[in-house]
Structures are given as structure tokens and as C-alpha cells.
Design an enzyme around this catalytic site. Structure first.
Site, PDB file in Angstrom:
ATOM      1  N   CYS A   1       0.833  -1.208   0.000  1.00  0.00           N
ATOM      2  CA  CYS A   1       0.000   0.000   0.000  1.00  0.00           C
ATOM      3  C   CYS A   1       0.865   1.254   0.000  1.00  0.00           C
ATOM      4  O   CYS A   1       0.483   2.283  -0.556  1.00  0.00           O
ATOM      5  CB  CYS A   1      -0.936   0.001   1.198  1.00  0.00           C
TER       6      CYS A   1
ATOM      7  N   CYS B   1      13.302   9.189  -8.002  1.00  0.00           N
ATOM      8  CA  CYS B   1      11.868   8.858  -7.916  1.00  0.00           C
ATOM      9  C   CYS B   1      11.404   9.392  -6.564  1.00  0.00           C
ATOM     10  O   CYS B   1      11.869  10.445  -6.136  1.00  0.00           O
ATOM     11  CB  CYS B   1      11.629   7.358  -8.076  1.00  0.00           C
TER      12      CYS B   1
END
Ligand code: ZN
Length: 390
Positions: free
Chosen positions: A196, A348
């Protein structure tokens, strides 16, 4: 349940009778059912997204003893779904925060805190103290550990898992019914199924699934209704569709089958292909890195550095440091946009995807490529705190 405390201990006081009156007037619960709830001992693994509604409703329902296992602290990013914790709890152990809310909601229950990571060394001892286990974990090693420990101790495993807009729930390890391994004999390859934290989750989804878990726990205690034994409930919150798959006990199941090979708990990190604490750490450290402060110094000095951002467009909208955006998945097809003679710094969010990008680019012949250590989170921490973290 097999190991209820004596009926004497489950006698209700007048205050409790008033509190549970909407249960007591239903014949399906009644005084006998409420006493069963009071005598029951339920272990919730995890005080997070699933554990929040699960534990809150079990406490409200009068489940007499609630065990909680968690070793984490409350983080700001938890609050979008972990409704047992509040903004003031950020930084506190989840167990303290959760136990406080549960006993404030219902002072007639006992909350047992296990501030530890559930491991093969402690799982059986902890599970033996309870009648029913509710698995609210978010990772495969712990999920297999909980399943196997439930099978070995003979405790029902009320299971749910969530990802983005989808969830699933079932009741495993009831003896006659299948276990998690009957459904998933092998874990997915490490890194294939995003967590998640990596893939996101709709905040209300664990609410939905945690409440389904709580419902199943209460039905098991009361011994009424049709539990999700041998059924996998699939919830698609976007379409708002509930589907059901029939599950069969696998006669070849290594932990609950006739010729079982697993008779004690194993090394679940190894089983799930995870070495050490983090599966990503070796990958990240294997590629050349640049620290955020070093990159800042180069940019300030006017060095020719090309910044490549390999996140997704919707992440770029949250925050960016002006890099050229090519999502990691598109990189193999779009390398022609890059100049192999220039120095390239790839980033990122946290440095994992960009480490993969650096490896790809180096294999394609880009010689001057480095990974921004810690990603845009590191940049926010070390260089520019005005860049929001997510
Ligand atoms: Zn099985």
C-alpha cells in the site's frame, strides 16, 4: 470457542447490561451471546488500517479480551485510513494510541498489548492465549506466519487484505475449512505485488474490510450465521461489487493437508524470497548514488546535470524538482530522449524505482548515471523542505 473463560467471569454488571442492551434484546445475541462475547479472547495482528475499525468494533461489541500486536509508531501518512489514531498521536507507539482509544470507548474490556513484531519465535506463544486471530497484516511473510501459526494452534484465522480499491476476506484454518496456503500455496515473487505504501490504498477500503472481519469474528464467537469459511469474498469498491469464490481445502496443503510437511513455524522471509529486513536495500546500494547535498552543489555551481524523474505523472503533480519526466515503465522505449554524453541524475520518490532506472540505463550504455539517494523525499529532507513529502 474452545478455551472460553468460566461463565462466572462473563457475568454482566448492570452497567454492562445497559451498554449492550441493543444486543441483548436480539434473540440471536441475548444474554448468553453477550456473555460469550465478554468471555472471548481475540487477537488482532496489526493496529493499522484493518486493525483500526476491527478493534474499535470488537471493543464496542464487548469482546472481553482484545490482544493487539504491533511495533510501529503512528505516522502522518497513516491517518488517511487508520482511524483509531489521531493527529496528536503521530510519533507515538500505535499500541499505546490504540489501547487508549479502545479502553476509553469501553472500560469493561481488557486490552493486551504485544509491542513486538510477530515472528516464528513468538507467534505460537502469543496465539495460544487467544480463541480467534484476526489478520490485519500488510505483508506476505507475516500473512503466511499468521496462517501457519493458526493452523498449528487450531485457532480460526479471520483474514482480510486490501490494495488500492480492492479487498478480499475469508475465514481460514477452522479445521474443516481451507487455510490461506490452500488458496495461495506459494507467495508471489518479491517485488511483484506492490505494498500500500508503494501502490496506495483508498482510505475507506480498510474500513470496509476491517468491519467485515469484525463481523466474522463476532459470528464465530456467537456461533451463529454462515461464516466465510471456504469462501473468498472479493470487494471492488470502485464498482461497488461483492463477489464470492468457493474455496476448497487442498488435500496436498503443506500445513493443513493429510501429508503435511510443515509441522513447525519456518523462516517466512526466506519463504517469501526476502533477505534481511529490506528486499530493496541491496538493489539500491548496488547502483552509484549521489547525495541530495552533492546534487545541489553541482546545480549551484552551474554544472551540466540532467535530472531524470522516473515517477508517474500524478506524482509529478504532487511535487517535482523540475526533472524531465519519463515513468520507469516507459523508460526502455524512451531512452532516445536522453543524451548519453551528459551526466544524468535519476530520482523517484524514495530511490527504489530510480535505482532500477539507473541499472537499465547503465546496461544500455549510459556511463554517467547516478541515483539520487533517498529520492525526492531525501531532497525535501536535506535540501529543500518546501518540497512536500508524500
Ligand atoms: Zn491449507
Amino acid at each position: 470457542m474452545a478455551t472460553l473463560t468460566s461463565p462466572q467471569a462473563a457475568t454482566l454488571s448492570n452497567d454492562e447490561i445497559l451498554r449492550y442492551s441493543r444486543h441483548l434484546i436480539m434473540p440471536e445475541v441475548g444474554m448468553a451471546g453477550q456473555q460469550k462475547l465478554k468471555a472471548a479472547r481475540v487477537l488482532c495482528i496489526g493496529a493499522g488500517g484493518l486493525g483500526s475499525p476491527l478493534a474499535l468494533y470488537l471493543a464496542a461489541a464487548g469482546v472481553g479480551t482484545l490482544g493487539l500486536v504491533d511495533f510501529d509508531v503512528v505516522d502522518l501518512t497513516n491517518l488517511q485510513r487508520q482511524i483509531i489514531h489521531t493527529t496528536d498521536d503521530v510519533g507515538r507507539p500505535k499500541l499505546d494510541s490504540a489501547a487508549e482509544k479502545l479502553t476509553a470507548m469501553n472500560p469493561f474490556i481488557n486490552v493486551c498489548k504485544f509491542e513486538t513484531k510477530l515472528t516464528s519465535a513468538n507467534a505460537l506463544d502469543i496465539l495460544r492465549q487467544f480463541d480467534i486471530v484476526a489478520d490485519g497484516t500488510d505483508n506476505f511473510p507475516t500473512r503466511y506466519l499468521v496462517n501457519d501459526a493458526c493452523v498449528l494452534t487450531g485457532k480460526p484465522n479471520v483474514y482480510a487484505s486490501i490494495f488500492r480499491f480492492e479487498g478480499q476476506a475469508s475465514v481460514f484454518a477452522t479445521g474443516h475449512g481451507p487455510c490461506y496456503r490452500c488458496l495461495y500455496p506459494e507467495p508471489p515473487p518479491p517485488g511483484l505485488v506492490p505494498s500500500c505504501a508503494e501502490g496506495g490504498v483508498l482510505g475507506i477500503l480498510p474500513g470496509l474490510l476491517g468491519v467485515i472481519q469484525a463481523t466474522e469474528v463476532i459470528k464465530l464467537i456467537l456461533g451463529s450465521g454462515e461464516p466465510l469459511i471456504g469462501r473468498l469474498l472479493l470487494v471492488d469498491a470502485l464498482a461497488m461489487r461483492f463477489r464470492e469464490l468457493r474455496l476448497r481445502k487442498n488435500p496436498e496443503c503443506p500445513v493443513c493437508g493429510a501429508n503435511r510437511t510443515i509441522r513447525e513455524l519456518i523462516d517466512y522471509n526466506q519463504f517469501c524470497g526476502i533477505r534481511g529486513e529490506s528486499q530493496e536495500a541491496p538493489l539500491i546500494s548496488a547502483v552509484p548514488e549521489i547525495r541530495p547535498e552533492e546534487l545541489k552543489a553541482k546545480l549551484d555551481a552551474g554544472d551540466d546535470v540532467f535530472i531524470l524523474d522516473v515517477r508517474e505523472p500524478h506524482e509529478y503533480q504532487i511535487c517535482n524538482i523540475g526533472g524531465h519526466l519519463i515513468p520507469l515503465g516507459d523508460l526502455p522505449a524512451r531512452m532516445n530522449e536522453l543524451d548519453s554524453s551528459r551526466e544524468i541524475v535519476v530520482h523517484c520518490r524514495s530511490g527504489v524505482r530510480s535505482a532500477k532506472a539507473v541499472t537499465l540505463l547503465r546496461q544500455a550504455g549510459f556511463g554517467k548515471v547516478t541515483n539520487l539517494a533517498g529520492g525526492i523525499l531525501g531532497w525535501s529532507d536535506k535540501v529543500d523542505p518546501t518540497v512536500p513529502k508524500y
